[in-house]
Scaffold this motif. Structure first.
Motif, mmCIF file in Angstrom:
data_model
loop_
_atom_site.group_PDB
_atom_site.id
_atom_site.type_symbol
_atom_site.label_atom_id
_atom_site.label_comp_id
_atom_site.label_asym_id
_atom_site.label_seq_id
_atom_site.Cartn_x
_atom_site.Cartn_y
_atom_site.Cartn_z
ATOM 1 N N LEU A 1 1.177 -19.702 -98.136
ATOM 2 C CA LEU A 1 0.956 -18.259 -98.060
ATOM 3 C C LEU A 1 1.254 -17.595 -99.403
ATOM 4 O O LEU A 1 0.495 -16.743 -99.874
ATOM 5 C CB LEU A 1 1.822 -17.645 -96.961
ATOM 6 N N MET A 2 2.352 -17.994 -100.018
ATOM 7 C CA MET A 2 2.701 -17.454 -101.326
ATOM 8 C C MET A 2 1.677 -17.867 -102.386
ATOM 9 O O MET A 2 1.278 -17.066 -103.244
ATOM 10 C CB MET A 2 4.105 -17.921 -101.711
ATOM 11 N N PHE A 3 1.217 -19.106 -102.296
ATOM 12 C CA PHE A 3 0.208 -19.632 -103.220
ATOM 13 C C PHE A 3 -1.105 -18.865 -103.093
ATOM 14 O O PHE A 3 -1.685 -18.416 -104.089
ATOM 15 C CB PHE A 3 0.011 -21.117 -102.898
ATOM 16 N N LYS A 4 -1.576 -18.687 -101.860
ATOM 17 C CA LYS A 4 -2.844 -17.989 -101.627
ATOM 18 C C LYS A 4 -2.737 -16.511 -102.010
ATOM 19 O O LYS A 4 -3.676 -15.931 -102.566
ATOM 20 C CB LYS A 4 -3.252 -18.123 -100.162
ATOM 21 N N ALA A 5 -1.605 -15.896 -101.690
ATOM 22 C CA ALA A 5 -1.416 -14.495 -102.063
ATOM 23 C C ALA A 5 -1.484 -14.337 -103.581
ATOM 24 O O ALA A 5 -2.099 -13.401 -104.102
ATOM 25 C CB ALA A 5 -0.085 -13.988 -101.528
ATOM 26 N N GLY A 6 -0.851 -15.254 -104.293
ATOM 27 C CA GLY A 6 -0.896 -15.214 -105.751
ATOM 28 C C GLY A 6 -2.317 -15.309 -106.274
ATOM 29 O O GLY A 6 -2.672 -14.652 -107.251
ATOM 30 N N GLN A 7 -3.150 -16.131 -105.616
ATOM 31 C CA GLN A 7 -4.544 -16.239 -106.043
ATOM 32 C C GLN A 7 -5.323 -14.952 -105.788
ATOM 33 O O GLN A 7 -6.269 -14.635 -106.510
ATOM 34 C CB GLN A 7 -5.217 -17.402 -105.322
ATOM 35 N N LEU A 8 -4.901 -14.217 -104.745
ATOM 36 C CA LEU A 8 -5.552 -12.938 -104.446
ATOM 37 C C LEU A 8 -5.049 -11.816 -105.354
ATOM 38 O O LEU A 8 -5.615 -10.721 -105.366
ATOM 39 C CB LEU A 8 -5.321 -12.565 -102.977
ATOM 40 N N PHE B 1 -1.604 -10.717 -105.478
ATOM 41 C CA PHE B 1 -0.401 -10.004 -105.046
ATOM 42 C C PHE B 1 0.667 -11.022 -104.660
ATOM 43 O O PHE B 1 0.401 -12.226 -104.577
ATOM 44 C CB PHE B 1 -0.698 -9.036 -103.892
ATOM 45 N N ASP B 2 1.869 -10.548 -104.467
ATOM 46 C CA ASP B 2 2.996 -11.430 -104.177
ATOM 47 C C ASP B 2 3.530 -11.180 -102.780
ATOM 48 O O ASP B 2 3.543 -10.040 -102.302
ATOM 49 C CB ASP B 2 4.138 -11.205 -105.184
ATOM 50 N N ILE B 3 3.966 -12.262 -102.144
ATOM 51 C CA ILE B 3 4.759 -12.120 -100.921
ATOM 52 C C ILE B 3 6.021 -12.955 -101.099
ATOM 53 O O ILE B 3 6.006 -13.985 -101.769
ATOM 54 C CB ILE B 3 3.987 -12.549 -99.654
ATOM 55 N N SER B 4 7.085 -12.505 -100.500
ATOM 56 C CA SER B 4 8.359 -13.202 -100.598
ATOM 57 C C SER B 4 8.449 -14.264 -99.506
ATOM 58 O O SER B 4 7.707 -14.222 -98.517
ATOM 59 C CB SER B 4 9.504 -12.200 -100.438
ATOM 60 N N PRO B 5 9.374 -15.218 -99.642
ATOM 61 C CA PRO B 5 9.584 -16.184 -98.562
ATOM 62 C C PRO B 5 9.927 -15.495 -97.239
ATOM 63 O O PRO B 5 9.526 -15.966 -96.165
ATOM 64 C CB PRO B 5 10.750 -17.031 -99.074
ATOM 65 N N GLN B 6 10.655 -14.381 -97.309
ATOM 66 C CA GLN B 6 11.021 -13.658 -96.091
ATOM 67 C C GLN B 6 9.781 -13.102 -95.389
ATOM 68 O O GLN B 6 9.657 -13.181 -94.162
ATOM 69 C CB GLN B 6 11.983 -12.504 -96.429
ATOM 70 N N VAL B 7 8.850 -12.557 -96.175
ATOM 71 C CA VAL B 7 7.603 -12.057 -95.600
ATOM 72 C C VAL B 7 6.803 -13.214 -95.017
ATOM 73 O O VAL B 7 6.207 -13.106 -93.936
ATOM 74 C CB VAL B 7 6.781 -11.298 -96.660
ATOM 75 N N LEU C 1 -5.578 -12.967 -92.255
ATOM 76 C CA LEU C 1 -4.484 -11.996 -92.273
ATOM 77 C C LEU C 1 -4.129 -11.607 -93.706
ATOM 78 O O LEU C 1 -3.913 -10.426 -94.006
ATOM 79 C CB LEU C 1 -3.265 -12.587 -91.553
ATOM 80 N N LEU C 2 -4.078 -12.598 -94.604
ATOM 81 C CA LEU C 2 -3.778 -12.299 -96.006
ATOM 82 C C LEU C 2 -4.820 -11.359 -96.603
ATOM 83 O O LEU C 2 -4.490 -10.459 -97.372
ATOM 84 C CB LEU C 2 -3.721 -13.591 -96.823
ATOM 85 N N ASP C 3 -6.071 -11.586 -96.265
ATOM 86 C CA ASP C 3 -7.131 -10.721 -96.788
ATOM 87 C C ASP C 3 -6.939 -9.277 -96.312
ATOM 88 O O ASP C 3 -7.082 -8.325 -97.081
ATOM 89 C CB ASP C 3 -8.492 -11.255 -96.336
ATOM 90 N N LYS C 4 -6.577 -9.123 -95.038
ATOM 91 C CA LYS C 4 -6.324 -7.793 -94.488
ATOM 92 C C LYS C 4 -5.135 -7.131 -95.186
ATOM 93 O O LYS C 4 -5.185 -5.940 -95.544
ATOM 94 C CB LYS C 4 -6.057 -7.900 -92.987
ATOM 95 N N LEU C 5 -4.086 -7.899 -95.413
ATOM 96 C CA LEU C 5 -2.893 -7.353 -96.061
ATOM 97 C C LEU C 5 -3.159 -6.991 -97.515
ATOM 98 O O LEU C 5 -2.629 -5.997 -98.024
ATOM 99 C CB LEU C 5 -1.750 -8.360 -95.971
ATOM 100 N N ASP C 6 -3.966 -7.795 -98.186
ATOM 101 C CA ASP C 6 -4.325 -7.513 -99.575
ATOM 102 C C ASP C 6 -5.012 -6.150 -99.677
ATOM 103 O O ASP C 6 -4.678 -5.320 -100.529
ATOM 104 C CB ASP C 6 -5.233 -8.618 -100.096
ATOM 105 N N LYS C 7 -5.977 -5.908 -98.797
ATOM 106 C CA LYS C 7 -6.713 -4.640 -98.816
ATOM 107 C C LYS C 7 -5.791 -3.468 -98.481
ATOM 108 O O LYS C 7 -5.870 -2.392 -99.102
ATOM 109 C CB LYS C 7 -7.874 -4.705 -97.834
ATOM 110 N N ALA C 8 -4.894 -3.675 -97.516
ATOM 111 C CA ALA C 8 -3.976 -2.599 -97.136
ATOM 112 C C ALA C 8 -3.009 -2.280 -98.262
ATOM 113 O O ALA C 8 -2.708 -1.109 -98.529
ATOM 114 C CB ALA C 8 -3.213 -2.998 -95.877
ATOM 115 N N SER C 9 -2.529 -3.319 -98.922
ATOM 116 C CA SER C 9 -1.593 -3.125 -100.027
ATOM 117 C C SER C 9 -2.251 -2.374 -101.183
ATOM 118 O O SER C 9 -1.652 -1.470 -101.778
ATOM 119 C CB SER C 9 -1.081 -4.490 -100.503
ATOM 120 N N LEU C 10 -3.487 -2.724 -101.492
ATOM 121 C CA LEU C 10 -4.202 -2.039 -102.565
ATOM 122 C C LEU C 10 -4.458 -0.581 -102.213
ATOM 123 O O LEU C 10 -4.293 0.319 -103.048
ATOM 124 C CB LEU C 10 -5.534 -2.753 -102.836
#
Length: 230
Positions: free
Chosen positions: A171-178, A180-186, A204-213
């Motif tokens: 999850l952290m790896f894929k988020a980094g490729q998108l 943005f960052d997620i913590s181990p806790q997230v 889910l990561l794609d949805k979160l990426d768009k929401a974060s932006l």
């Protein structure tokens, strides 16, 4: 059989080896990468449960072969919509052929015979073949005895499911490729509260990426709760 040019296919740009988190599957990746460059095993049978990335890896093999100047082709079968077996005509000339979801061919005598004939022609030219399915060769339900034998030639690799700690890492790896960052806790929060299979996690990561932006906010657990309630 009449001469036919193989169908072209489009690479999925985000399905390369660099986009795949191996976890405990590094040995399988090493064999696949060697096969994709015209080295290593001439035939690989890749199997494992749905959602582990078999299709991703076959696409990655074709991309790597293409980058090496080799000809490559990928096709994924669907049981409810099998094409005409003539699809295989001409594919024996390609350096690498990757056939996905071959479980779908079991019990279809025309396809079993076509795959058997293709296999013999492709192998006689010393080209490379990668097949993928949800089950190992002996459990596919293939009826043609000679094809069953051929499927057991070469190297059989099983993709291993990711453990929870690996899923957090991926999850952290894929988020980094998108971007943005997620913590181990997230990561742990997502695994605890949502579907744990990888395709669902990617969506889910794609949805979160768009929401974060859109909100210009980091992915904290309170923000996650807010987004995922909406």
């Amino acid at each position: 059989m009449a001469e036919q040019l193989p169908l072209a296919f489009e690479f999925c740009a985000n399905q390369s080896f660099s986009d795949f988190y191996p976890g405990s599957n590094q040995e399988a990746l090493t064999h696949l990468q060697a096969c994709a460059t015209g080295m290593g095993e001439a035939q690989i049978f890749l199997w494992g449960e749905s959602g582990l990335g078999k299709s991703h890896l076959l696409q990655a093999c074709c991309q790597q072969a293409n980058q090496q100047g080799l000809s490559a082709f990928y096709f994924a079968f669907a049981a409810e919509n099998l094409p005409d077996p003539a699809l295989l005509i001409g594919l024996e000339k390609l350096d690498l052929v990757c056939l996905d979801n071959i479980d779908a061919l079991a019990g279809h005598s025309d396809w079993e015979l076509a795959l058997f004939n293709f296999y013999n022609q492709h192998r006689s030219l010393a080209h490379h073949l990668i097949l993928a399915a949800n089950n190992p060769p002996d459990q596919l339900g293939i009826k043609l005895p000679d094809l069953k034998t051929r499927l057991n030639w070469g190297l059989t690799l099983k993709l291993q499911p990711l453990q929870d700690q690996d899923k957090i890492a991926v999850l952290m790896f894929k988020a980094g490729q998108l971007g943005f960052d997620i913590s181990p806790q997230v990561g742990r929060f997502l695994l605890t509260h949502f579907d744990r299979d990888l395709p669902s996690l990617w969506a889910l990561l794609d949805k979160l990426d768009k929401a974060s932006l859109a909100a210009q906010r980091k992915l904290t657990i309170p923000f996650l709760k807010q987004v995922l309630r909406g």
